[in-house]
Design an enzyme around this catalytic site. Structure first.
Site, PDB file in Angstrom:
ATOM      1  N   ARG A 197       0.785  -1.237   0.000  1.00 10.40           N
ATOM      2  CA  ARG A 197       0.000   0.000   0.000  1.00 10.40           C
ATOM      3  C   ARG A 197       0.819   1.291   0.000  1.00 10.40           C
ATOM      4  O   ARG A 197       0.253   2.369   0.172  1.00 10.40           O
ATOM      5  CB  ARG A 197      -1.004   0.019   1.157  1.00 10.40           C
ATOM      6  CG  ARG A 197      -2.022  -1.076   1.065  1.00 10.40           C
ATOM      7  CD  ARG A 197      -3.199  -0.884   1.952  1.00 10.40           C
ATOM      8  NE  ARG A 197      -2.868  -0.909   3.364  1.00 10.40           N
ATOM      9  CZ  ARG A 197      -3.752  -1.143   4.325  1.00 10.40           C
ATOM     10  NH1 ARG A 197      -5.012  -1.381   4.007  1.00 10.40           N
ATOM     11  NH2 ARG A 197      -3.411  -1.136   5.578  1.00 10.40           N
ATOM     12  N   ASP A 198       2.129   1.200  -0.200  1.00 11.58           N
ATOM     13  CA  ASP A 198       2.918   2.433  -0.257  1.00 11.58           C
ATOM     14  C   ASP A 198       4.190   2.220  -1.077  1.00 11.58           C
ATOM     15  O   ASP A 198       5.280   2.588  -0.664  1.00 11.58           O
ATOM     16  CB  ASP A 198       3.267   2.906   1.155  1.00 11.58           C
ATOM     17  CG  ASP A 198       3.688   4.384   1.188  1.00 11.58           C
ATOM     18  OD1 ASP A 198       3.286   5.150   0.279  1.00 11.58           O
ATOM     19  OD2 ASP A 198       4.416   4.761   2.116  1.00 11.58           O
ATOM     20  N   ILE A 199       4.029   1.638  -2.265  1.00  7.66           N
ATOM     21  CA  ILE A 199       5.187   1.413  -3.125  1.00  7.66           C
ATOM     22  C   ILE A 199       5.546   2.720  -3.819  1.00  7.66           C
ATOM     23  O   ILE A 199       4.701   3.350  -4.448  1.00  7.66           O
ATOM     24  CB  ILE A 199       4.900   0.314  -4.166  1.00  7.66           C
ATOM     25  CG1 ILE A 199       4.646  -1.002  -3.448  1.00  7.66           C
ATOM     26  CG2 ILE A 199       6.071   0.175  -5.142  1.00  7.66           C
ATOM     27  CD1 ILE A 199       4.225  -2.115  -4.354  1.00  7.66           C
TER      28      ILE A 199
END
Length: 164
Positions: free
Chosen positions: A106-108
């Site tokens: 969820r935070d690439i």
């Protein structure tokens, strides 16, 4: 929504479970003498993907001995950029591994990927990790706005496709 302590513990547990060369190994989890939660992981020597991309795209032209030594369209820069793109496949394989285990990052983003001194890419920071089956709280937005997909930015349920 989880509180920060629960999310931190989940990050440590999930990262420790992901036994993959593209994920930084976690060696232990515990508390400091003053009660703060912590975990120990392998130190990765290298630079972020963001820093590496900036170096490849550095448009400052340098002149040494009256000759152009760097060009935006130079063959060496093109080869380096293509090599970097080819290495990104390993990040995709790492995410496929995580998704097959029910894990969403969820935070690439480029600052969450390290390029080791040997040129290997390693995914970092599972701080916003979630479960593929997890139901999102409507309106909850997690992630870095400039890198999140539309469904995540709209507070909808994220899926493995959201991590790409």
């Amino acid at each position: 929504r989880r509180d920060c302590r629960e999310q931190f513990q989940l990050e440590a547990e999930v990262t420790a479970r992901l036994d993959h060369p593209g994920v930084v190994p976690v060696y232990g989890f515990g508390r400091t003498p003053d009660g703060r939660m912590c975990y120990a992981m392998r130190f990765i020597q290298g630079e972020t993907l963001e820093a590496r991309i900036a170096k490849v795209h550095n448009t400052d032209l340098t002149v040494a001995r009256g000759e152009l030594t760097s060009s935006l369209f130079s063959n060496s820069r093109s080869i380096e950029f293509r090599g970097l793109l080819n290495r990104l496949v390993t990040v995709c394989q790492t995410m496929a591994y995580a998704h097959n285990r029910g894990i969403l990052h969820r935070d690439i983003k480029p600052t969450n990927v390290m390029m080791t001194t040997s040129g290997r890419l390693v995914l970092l920071d599972f701080g916003l990790v979630g479960d593929v089956q997890e139901k999102a709280t409507p309106g909850t937005i997690l992630g870095t706005p400039s890198y999140m997909p539309p469904e995540q930015a709209a507070g909808q349920i994220a899926s493995p496709a959201s991590d790409w």
